[in-house]
Design an enzyme around this catalytic site. Structure first.
Site, PDB file in Angstrom:
ATOM      1  N   CYS A 104      28.092  24.705  -1.211  1.00  9.18           N
ATOM      2  CA  CYS A 104      29.199  24.410  -0.381  1.00  9.18           C
ATOM      3  C   CYS A 104      30.077  23.025  -0.697  1.00  9.18           C
ATOM      4  CB  CYS A 104      29.170  25.030   1.029  1.00  9.18           C
ATOM      5  SG  CYS A 104      28.290  26.329   1.360  1.00  9.18           S
ATOM      6  N   HIS A 136      35.931  31.528   2.585  1.00  9.34           N
ATOM      7  CA  HIS A 136      35.007  30.453   2.200  1.00  9.34           C
ATOM      8  C   HIS A 136      34.523  30.822   0.826  1.00  9.34           C
ATOM      9  CE1 HIS A 136      32.312  27.347   1.910  1.00  9.34           C
ATOM     10  NE2 HIS A 136      31.246  28.057   2.664  1.00  9.34           N
ATOM     11  N   CYS A 174      29.115  21.218   5.596  1.00  6.83           N
ATOM     12  CA  CYS A 174      27.671  21.134   5.533  1.00  6.83           C
ATOM     13  C   CYS A 174      27.310  21.930   4.369  1.00  6.83           C
ATOM     14  CB  CYS A 174      27.089  22.029   6.730  1.00  6.83           C
ATOM     15  SG  CYS A 174      28.050  23.726   6.811  1.00  6.83           S
TER      16      CYS A 174
END
Length: 388
Positions: free
Chosen positions: A84, A345, A375
């Site tokens: 991510c 996302h 994160c």
């Protein structure tokens, strides 16, 4: 500094962008970013793009996107997979390379088609003499599964929530606000500065213009989310509604040496400041954005109270809630126009998306400090300070 940037609208899993590869989407974002910056493709010296789900995507996804965007063949490209964190790390690396004097103009960002992630057949090369074989979902295993505890990242987050003790109601309320803020931002034209429509060919007739994030539900309330079942544990607090959406999309920014921008007479959105990188002590996610922000602002020489804009990626409502609490900041400063719970996302894209959005928000305000943080799988975190 970030001169300009652009992103695609974010599509839902198997939604409007399902027929576009990650590299297709990356090319669209790069081309649009160059147009917004008024920078010709021939001026680009390097391209850095994050992409996590690369199985079946072909060699060098970043280079594929660069070439498709019209960047010359003699410009090298780098593909990054930091889960991510990929998109924001691409921007940070671009900044570091420019500061080191290697380049003056770099395209950086992230791209992802989670819809096109294939299923894999492990051990197929050596063959199966007898019996069944099991397919592995590239999306689930390489994108959303914590290898250190051998469980989905949502289950890991649920486990940590036993310690943090954010209630189901708190998470549902946060998720509902994400949708409401994002819907209001679209209505007010906030995202018009960053989103470039995607033209979707049709079997018959003219192409359709896909122009808005697909996952936002303006009528979402905490009460409507309360009816959803827990996603990872029968007695759990995390649902599909309080987790980020699985999505498709891409974002790119033009990172440039300040002297070069001044030479060309260009304006810019924000200067890139300090970068904070953290990890551990385990693979949990909740504290990583806060820890990375603390490290970045310490390096920048500012306090958390001096931050005007804070973007924390909403991998889960529990992550944003925990990091906001640990920072001790006013929640009203965090994700003012919604986040990944509403918008989606696409894992390789999100870091670039929130950095671009923070830069644009800072530019709209005229001055101040912003930070974008996420994160990442394996218990890591990245944060990037922006100033204007």
């Amino acid at each position: 500094m970030i001169v300009a940037g652009a992103r695609t609208p974010v599509g839902k899993l198997m939604g409007s962008l399902k027929d576009f590869s990650g590299t297709d989407l990356g090319a669209i974002a790069i081309r649009a970013a160059l147009e917004k910056a008024n920078v010709p493709a021939s001026m680009v010296e390097y391209v850095i793009m994050g992409q996590v789900l690369t199985a079946g995507a072909g060699q060098m996804p970043a280079r594929q996107a660069a070439v498709a965007a019209g960047i010359p063949w003699d410009v090298a490209a780098l593909s990054i997979n930091k889960m991510c964190l990929s998109g924001i790390d691409a921007i940070a690396l671009a900044d570091q390379l420019i500061r080191a004097g290697e380049f003056d103009v770099i395209v950086a960002g992230g791209q992802e088609s989670m819809s096109q992630a294939p299923h894999l057949l492990p051990k197929s090369r050596e063959g199966y003499k007898y019996g069944d074989a099991t397919l592995v979902d590239h999306l689930a295993y390489d994108g959303l599964h914590d290898v250190f505890t051998d469980q989905p990242m949502g289950a890991l987050t649920e486990q940590r929530n036993d310690v943090d003790k954010f209630t189901r109601a708190e998470q549902d309320e946060y998720a509902a606000q994400s949708h409401q803020k994002a819907a209001a931002a679209w209505k007010d034209g906030v995202f018009a500065d960053e989103v470039v429509p995607v033209s979707i060919p049709q079997r018959k007739g003219d192409p359709i213009e896909f122009a808005e994030d697909e996952g936002i539900r303006a009528n979402t309330t905490a009460e409507s989310l309360a009816g959803l079942k827990p996603a990872f544990r029968k007695d759990g607090t995390i649902t599909a509604g309080s987790a980020s959406q699985i999505s498709d999309g891409a974002a790119a920014v033009i990172v440039m040496n300040k002297a070069k921008a001044e030479e060309l007479g260009l304006t810019w959105l924000a200067e890139i400041g300090a970068h904070g990188v953290v990890a551990g002590p385990d693979s949990t996610l909740q504290s990583q954005p806060a820890n990375a922000i603390k490290k970045a602002i310490t390096r920048e020489g500012i306090t958390v109270d001096q931050l005007d804009v804070i973007e924390i990626n909403e991998a889960f409502a529990a992550v944003a809630l925990a990091s906001t609490k640990e920072l001790g900041v006013d929640p009203a400063k965090v994700n003012v126009n919604g986040g990944a719970i509403a918008i989606g996302h696409p894992i390789g894209m999100s870091g670039a998306r929130i950095a671009l959005h923070a830069a644009l928000e800072l530019a709209r305000r005229g001055s101040g400090y912003a930070v974008a943080a996420l994160c990442g799988a394996g218990g890591q975190g990245d944060a990037l300070v922006l100033r204007r």
